[in-house]
Design an enzyme around this catalytic site. Structure first.
Site, PDB file in Angstrom:
ATOM      1  N   HIS A 152       0.846  -1.200   0.000  1.00  0.00           N
ATOM      2  CA  HIS A 152       0.000   0.000   0.000  1.00  0.00           C
ATOM      3  C   HIS A 152       0.883   1.253   0.000  1.00  0.00           C
ATOM      4  CE1 HIS A 152      -2.768  -2.903   2.168  1.00  0.00           C
ATOM      5  NE2 HIS A 152      -3.548  -2.476   1.204  1.00  0.00           N
ATOM      6  N   GLN A 192      -9.647  -7.693 -10.110  1.00  0.00           N
ATOM      7  CA  GLN A 192     -10.278  -6.455  -9.621  1.00  0.00           C
ATOM      8  C   GLN A 192      -9.877  -5.271 -10.506  1.00  0.00           C
ATOM      9  OE1 GLN A 192     -10.575  -5.208  -5.341  1.00  0.00           O
ATOM     10  NE2 GLN A 192      -8.712  -4.093  -5.781  1.00  0.00           N
TER      11      GLN A 192
END
Ligand code: PAF
Length: 287
Positions: free
Chosen positions: A37, A156
């Site tokens: 992240h 995704q």
């Protein structure tokens, strides 16, 4: 860095920035942040004037209540990390702030041209509807110029590209650009994931074998006479031969359509493996 918990405050904050002509980068996350992240956030900080990070464990994308309950949460630690790498706003709403009771309990049906019917979509019915429900809401609220997603969740990413391309004709998200970010791995090769927090030290050692076998499979694909089905089978057998690992699926598919392919050109191998009780995903690009 400011932590925001309501939609109205978020909209006011980003609108003020937009009025000043600032470019906005958005990094949607479900928290339990790790170096993967952090790499997305650092890139968003570098490439935009303002970086907004959402931290929201989205209930509508979990088809398994136990998985939702066990999903790691630690907003204090996440906020500390985000502040240290230059994020400007953290949006951390409650589920009630994000959705009305009706929205929470209605299954949204989006048309993804079949991209959601394979692999993760087949194993986790409704999952991608929930993902698109929250991501499109975040796009609507933040109106970002760029949004950043990791390639670990390759399906995704393909679905989000599809959604944005379809809505670009209607101008729903302006000139939003989706930025694909490469998988970040530990030195051992293990793909970083918030779910790794749930692995014991021993399980983590075992999980390393997944990426080792995926990397090795690129060589197998180059072997004389190798075919997509033969490599697919070899990967499944090799992972299942490791005590403690069990493959749910391994599919080599075309990177655009996500449909089975008979060539390694433009192909990606996507795997889901249970390591003990923890479900891990990873992927590998072929030629
Ligand atoms: O990839 C994730 O962490 C989530 O699916 C996302 C994109 C933040 C939506 O909840």
């Amino acid at each position: 860095m400011k932590i925001i918990t309501t939609k109205s405050e978020l909209q006011a904050a980003v609108q003020a920035c937009k009025k000043e002509g600032k470019k906005i980068g958005l990094v949607p996350t479900m928290g339990a942040l790790h170096a993967g992240h952090a790499s997305l956030v650092k890139r968003a900080v570098r490439e935009n004037d303002i970086c907004v990070v959402s931290v929201f464990v989205n209930p509508t994308q979990f088809n398994n209540k136990e998985d939702l309950a066990k999903y790691p949460r630690n907003i204090e630690r996440d906020a500390e990390l985000l502040s240290s790498i230059g994020a400007h706003f953290v949006f951390a709403p409650t589920p009630e702030e994000m959705y009305s009771a009706e929205e929470m309990n209605t299954t949204f049906e989006f048309d993804f041209a079949g991209l959601d019917k394979v692999m993760e979509g087949k194993m986790r019915p409704g999952h991608f509807n929930g993902v698109v429900q929250v991501v499109s809401r975040l796009f609507y609220l933040v109106q970002p110029d760029k949004a950043y997603f990791g390639e670990k969740d390759f399906q995704q990413l393909a679905i989000i590209h599809h959604m944005v391309e379809r809505s670009s004709m209607a101008g729903t998200f302006g000139n939003l650009q989706i930025i694909d970010c490469p998988i970040v791995r530990e030195e051992s090769g293990l793909a970083l994931s918030s779910r790794n927090e749930r692995l014991s030290a021993e399980e983590k050692q075992t999980a390393v074998e997944i990426s080792k076998i995926l990397f090795e499979s690129v060589n197998w694909a180059g072997d004389k006479g190798a075919t997509v089905p033969s490599v697919q089978k070899r990967v499944i057998n090799a992972i299942n031969a490791v005590p403690g690992l069990e493959v749910e699926y391994y599919e080599i598919v075309d990177r655009t359509t996500l449909l089975p392919t008979d060539t390694f050109k433009h192909a990606i191998g996507c795997v889901t493996v249970y390591c003990g009780p923890v479900r891990l995903i990873d992927n590998i690009m072929y030629a």
